[in-house]
Write a protein that holds these residues in place. Structure first.
Motif, PDB file in Angstrom:
ATOM      1  N   GLN A  52       0.837  -1.214   0.000  1.00  0.00           N
ATOM      2  CA  GLN A  52       0.000   0.000   0.000  1.00  0.00           C
ATOM      3  C   GLN A  52       0.862   1.250   0.000  1.00  0.00           C
ATOM      4  O   GLN A  52       0.567   2.230  -0.709  1.00  0.00           O
ATOM      5  CB  GLN A  52      -0.936  -0.018   1.204  1.00  0.00           C
ATOM      6  N   ASP A  53       1.948   1.235   0.770  1.00  0.00           N
ATOM      7  CA  ASP A  53       2.844   2.395   0.820  1.00  0.00           C
ATOM      8  C   ASP A  53       3.514   2.651  -0.528  1.00  0.00           C
ATOM      9  O   ASP A  53       3.911   3.789  -0.821  1.00  0.00           O
ATOM     10  CB  ASP A  53       3.925   2.188   1.888  1.00  0.00           C
ATOM     11  N   ALA A  54       3.610   1.599  -1.347  1.00  0.00           N
ATOM     12  CA  ALA A  54       4.188   1.743  -2.684  1.00  0.00           C
ATOM     13  C   ALA A  54       3.185   2.320  -3.679  1.00  0.00           C
ATOM     14  O   ALA A  54       3.517   2.507  -4.854  1.00  0.00           O
ATOM     15  CB  ALA A  54       4.702   0.397  -3.179  1.00  0.00           C
ATOM     16  N   GLY A  55       1.962   2.582  -3.216  1.00  0.00           N
ATOM     17  CA  GLY A  55       0.963   3.213  -4.070  1.00  0.00           C
ATOM     18  C   GLY A  55      -0.032   2.265  -4.702  1.00  0.00           C
ATOM     19  O   GLY A  55      -0.830   2.680  -5.550  1.00  0.00           O
ATOM     20  N   LYS A  58      -5.146  -1.701  -4.964  1.00  0.00           N
ATOM     21  CA  LYS A  58      -5.961  -2.859  -5.342  1.00  0.00           C
ATOM     22  C   LYS A  58      -5.181  -4.117  -4.951  1.00  0.00           C
ATOM     23  O   LYS A  58      -4.314  -4.586  -5.682  1.00  0.00           O
ATOM     24  CB  LYS A  58      -6.277  -2.842  -6.842  1.00  0.00           C
ATOM     25  N   ILE A  59      -5.513  -4.658  -3.778  1.00  0.00           N
ATOM     26  CA  ILE A  59      -4.759  -5.772  -3.203  1.00  0.00           C
ATOM     27  C   ILE A  59      -5.693  -6.925  -2.878  1.00  0.00           C
ATOM     28  O   ILE A  59      -6.772  -6.734  -2.309  1.00  0.00           O
ATOM     29  CB  ILE A  59      -4.010  -5.323  -1.933  1.00  0.00           C
ATOM     30  N   VAL A  60      -5.269  -8.125  -3.260  1.00  0.00           N
ATOM     31  CA  VAL A  60      -6.027  -9.350  -3.016  1.00  0.00           C
ATOM     32  C   VAL A  60      -5.145 -10.320  -2.235  1.00  0.00           C
ATOM     33  O   VAL A  60      -3.960 -10.473  -2.561  1.00  0.00           O
ATOM     34  CB  VAL A  60      -6.480 -10.009  -4.337  1.00  0.00           C
ATOM     35  N   GLN A 101      -9.947  -4.721   8.042  1.00  0.00           N
ATOM     36  CA  GLN A 101      -9.144  -3.725   8.745  1.00  0.00           C
ATOM     37  C   GLN A 101      -8.305  -2.892   7.783  1.00  0.00           C
ATOM     38  O   GLN A 101      -8.162  -1.676   7.957  1.00  0.00           O
ATOM     39  CB  GLN A 101      -8.225  -4.410   9.763  1.00  0.00           C
ATOM     40  N   MET A 102      -7.752  -3.546   6.739  1.00  0.00           N
ATOM     41  CA  MET A 102      -6.818  -2.864   5.841  1.00  0.00           C
ATOM     42  C   MET A 102      -7.449  -2.487   4.501  1.00  0.00           C
ATOM     43  O   MET A 102      -6.778  -1.972   3.612  1.00  0.00           O
ATOM     44  CB  MET A 102      -5.581  -3.739   5.624  1.00  0.00           C
ATOM     45  N   ASP A 103      -8.739  -2.730   4.374  1.00  0.00           N
ATOM     46  CA  ASP A 103      -9.495  -2.388   3.167  1.00  0.00           C
ATOM     47  C   ASP A 103      -8.896  -3.031   1.914  1.00  0.00           C
ATOM     48  O   ASP A 103      -8.605  -2.370   0.906  1.00  0.00           O
ATOM     49  CB  ASP A 103      -9.590  -0.872   2.979  1.00  0.00           C
ATOM     50  N   VAL A 104      -8.712  -4.353   1.995  1.00  0.00           N
ATOM     51  CA  VAL A 104      -8.258  -5.132   0.843  1.00  0.00           C
ATOM     52  C   VAL A 104      -9.239  -6.281   0.628  1.00  0.00           C
ATOM     53  O   VAL A 104     -10.296  -6.325   1.251  1.00  0.00           O
ATOM     54  CB  VAL A 104      -6.809  -5.642   1.047  1.00  0.00           C
ATOM     55  N   GLN A 105      -8.894  -7.189  -0.262  1.00  0.00           N
ATOM     56  CA  GLN A 105      -9.778  -8.287  -0.643  1.00  0.00           C
ATOM     57  C   GLN A 105      -9.195  -9.641  -0.235  1.00  0.00           C
ATOM     58  O   GLN A 105      -7.973  -9.818  -0.226  1.00  0.00           O
ATOM     59  CB  GLN A 105      -9.976  -8.289  -2.161  1.00  0.00           C
ATOM     60  N   GLY A 145     -18.633  -9.731   3.317  1.00  0.00           N
ATOM     61  CA  GLY A 145     -19.268  -8.709   2.491  1.00  0.00           C
ATOM     62  C   GLY A 145     -18.479  -8.402   1.237  1.00  0.00           C
ATOM     63  O   GLY A 145     -18.068  -9.305   0.513  1.00  0.00           O
ATOM     64  N   ASP A 146     -18.229  -7.117   0.996  1.00  0.00           N
ATOM     65  CA  ASP A 146     -17.526  -6.732  -0.229  1.00  0.00           C
ATOM     66  C   ASP A 146     -16.010  -6.807  -0.102  1.00  0.00           C
ATOM     67  O   ASP A 146     -15.274  -6.229  -0.898  1.00  0.00           O
ATOM     68  CB  ASP A 146     -17.955  -5.329  -0.686  1.00  0.00           C
TER      69      ASP A 146
END
Length: 275
Positions: A52-55, A58-60, A101-105, A145-146
């Motif tokens: 995430q810090d690398a920008g 969109k992480i799964v 918690q980290m808003d990923v998938q 959920g999502d």
């Protein structure tokens, strides 16, 4: 712009940094049972933060494929394999909690490739095993959920291309990951049927594993090295989804085959090779 340069790696920092130097738009983590220990989860959380810090937003996270030498099957029999069942449920819930918690998938495989004989050794019928599969997926959906999605397999318990399975996933309104190679194998290398399946499930697909195949067995080929007609798939994919290129690598510290697949697909779809 879809399709994205989507790359996959383990939680190994060196693998991750090799991928990040190419500035992927989508990143998928391959996890193992070791990543589900307290120390492993702390490391995974740190590596998600690093990406995430690398920008990359969109992480799964792909749930562990195996446990104690066997596939981490959603339909694992609770009675004959209580340890496997406990691992499935605990690891999935821990990953969903981390994802929220980290808003990923989180990606959970609806099944892998247990032979019918193995399935029928624990369940009276394929239909009974499917019922268990969908019941557990319903549970994961209820808590995730999502933040959770379900991937197709080559097992009869969760194989896209099977009309009954597709009707059920549509009825349950699952968020889906569509692996093109798995669908192609299930459909015995029939490109027309693959297109029809992709089109049918398009509204619910939120993530793609773009992978080529000869359509006979799980070969995970670089795009253009198999028998999938990629040009014809442009009109049947969901452009609002994310994607990675889940290709077998000669060297796990060199994502060359994944990056070559991205270039191949953009060329096949008449798009510039770079954004």
């Amino acid at each position: 712009m879809f399709p994205y340069l989507g790359l996959k790696a383990s939680t190994d920092r060196n693998q991750i940094d090799e991928r990040l130097q190419y500035q992927p738009k989508v990143f998928e983590f391959f996890t193992t049972a070791n990543d589900m220990t307290p120390a492993g989860l702390d490391h995974l959380r740190a590596m998600v933060g690093h990406v995430q810090d690398a920008g990359v937003d969109k992480i799964v996270i792909h749930h562990p494929m195996s446990y104690q030498g066997e596939h981490n099957e959603v339909a694992v029999d609770q009675t004959s394999n209580p340890d496997g069942y406990q691992f499935l449920m605990t690891s999935s819930k821990k990953l969903i909690e981390l994802a929220i918690q980290m808003d990923v998938q989180v990606l959970i495989h609806g099944a892998y490739n247990s032979p019918q004989s193995a399935i029928l050794s624990n369940y009276p019928s394929i239909e009974a095993a499917r019922k268990v599969t969908f019941s557990r997926l319903d549970y994961f959906q209820s808590i995730g959920g999502d933040h959770v999605m379900f991937e197709n397999s080559i097992s009869p318990l969760f194989d896209f291309g099977d009309p009954e399975i597709e009707r059920t996933v549509i009825e349950h309104q699952y968020r889906l990951c569509y692996d093109t190679s798995h669908g192609f194998i299930v459909l015995h290398g029939d490109n027309a049927k693959l297109r029809a399946s992709l089109k049918n499930l398009r509204p619910q697909v939120v993530h793609y594993h773009f992978v080529d195949s000869m359509g006979k067995f799980h070969d995970s080929l670089e795009l253009g090295k198999g028998a999938i007609d990629w040009q014809s798939l442009k009109s049947v994919v969901n452009v609002n989804a994310t994607n990675i290129f889940e290709i077998n690598l000669k060297d796990q510290f060199n994502s060359q085959e994944m990056r070559a697949s991205y270039d191949y697909l953009r060329a096949a779809w008449g798009m510039p090779v770079t954004d």
